[in-house]
Design a protein around this motif. Structure first.
Motif, PDB file in Angstrom:
ATOM      1  N   TYR A  93       0.841  -1.195   0.000  1.00 43.41           N
ATOM      2  CA  TYR A  93       0.000   0.000   0.000  1.00 43.41           C
ATOM      3  C   TYR A  93       0.879   1.250   0.000  1.00 43.41           C
ATOM      4  N   ALA A  94       0.588   2.188  -0.875  1.00 44.41           N
ATOM      5  CA  ALA A  94       1.372   3.420  -0.966  1.00 44.41           C
ATOM      6  C   ALA A  94       0.549   4.660  -0.653  1.00 44.41           C
ATOM      7  N   GLY A  95      -0.646   4.506  -0.098  1.00 45.38           N
ATOM      8  CA  GLY A  95      -1.478   5.657   0.231  1.00 45.38           C
ATOM      9  C   GLY A  95      -2.553   5.886  -0.806  1.00 45.38           C
ATOM     10  N   TYR A  96      -2.946   7.138  -0.956  1.00 41.15           N
ATOM     11  CA  TYR A  96      -4.000   7.451  -1.927  1.00 41.15           C
ATOM     12  C   TYR A  96      -3.761   8.801  -2.581  1.00 41.15           C
ATOM     13  N   LEU A  97      -4.411   8.978  -3.703  1.00 42.07           N
ATOM     14  CA  LEU A  97      -4.324  10.200  -4.493  1.00 42.07           C
ATOM     15  C   LEU A  97      -5.711  10.826  -4.546  1.00 42.07           C
ATOM     16  N   ARG A  98      -5.752  12.137  -4.383  1.00 41.08           N
ATOM     17  CA  ARG A  98      -7.018  12.870  -4.531  1.00 41.08           C
ATOM     18  C   ARG A  98      -6.843  13.927  -5.609  1.00 41.08           C
ATOM     19  N   ARG A  99      -7.911  14.165  -6.332  1.00 41.27           N
ATOM     20  CA  ARG A  99      -7.914  15.180  -7.389  1.00 41.27           C
ATOM     21  C   ARG A  99      -8.731  16.368  -6.914  1.00 41.27           C
ATOM     22  N   SER A 100      -8.245  17.562  -7.226  1.00 43.97           N
ATOM     23  CA  SER A 100      -9.005  18.765  -6.904  1.00 43.97           C
ATOM     24  C   SER A 100      -9.082  19.660  -8.134  1.00 43.97           C
TER      25      SER A 100
END
Length: 150
Positions: free
Chosen positions: A69-76
């Motif tokens: 697991y490397a975390g997460y990405l969010r788009r804005s």
């Protein structure tokens, strides 16, 4: 309706961002091992204008550990009211190129990445797909125009 993409051609990918983020060591525990402050959410200072990106996250994995697991990405996106998150966070795998295909809003966007609290460093590379991106709908319309001699 399908999308026609050429993801396997290296020249269709353009490196947009690459950087390393070390965690800050501020104390040592009773055994003399450093204690690290968590790496905060990483805001990528690049405006993306295509809906397809590939994200790579790597870190130093302790001997004997298996991390995936490397975390997460969010788009804005920027609206008239300010920055706003768009869509659900995308989970990232460690040491892999994570292919992210956003719904085509035809709008510029930013991304941020949140790595797990146990990372003591994070190396991030983000590529944007610049190749052919058509749908079968466009091919169908072209075929109809040809058939109708328009």
């Amino acid at each position: 309706m399908r999308r026609n993409l050429q993801l396997g051609i290296e020249s269709n990918w353009n490196l947009q961002y690459s950087d390393s983020f070390p965690a800050v060591s501020y104390l040592n525990d009773s055994a003399g091992n450093p204690i690290y402050q968590r790496i905060t959410e990483i805001s990528i200072p690049v405006v993306f204008d295509k809906p397809i990106i590939a994200v790579s996250v790597t870190t130093t994995v302790p001997v004997g550990s298996i991390w995936v697991y490397a975390g997460y990405l969010r788009r804005s996106v920027t609206t008239g009211l300010g920055a706003s998150f768009a869509g659900e966070p995308e989970s990232l795998f460690l040491g892999k190129f994570n292919l992210i295909v956003f719904d085509d809003l035809n709008i510029n966007y930013f991304v941020s990445i949140k790595v797990p609290k146990w990372f003591i460093n994070a190396n991030i590379a983000i590529y944007q797909y610049e190749g052919i991106d058509t749908t079968t709908l466009e091919d169908d319309v072209a075929a109809i125009k040809t058939a109708l001699e328009i």
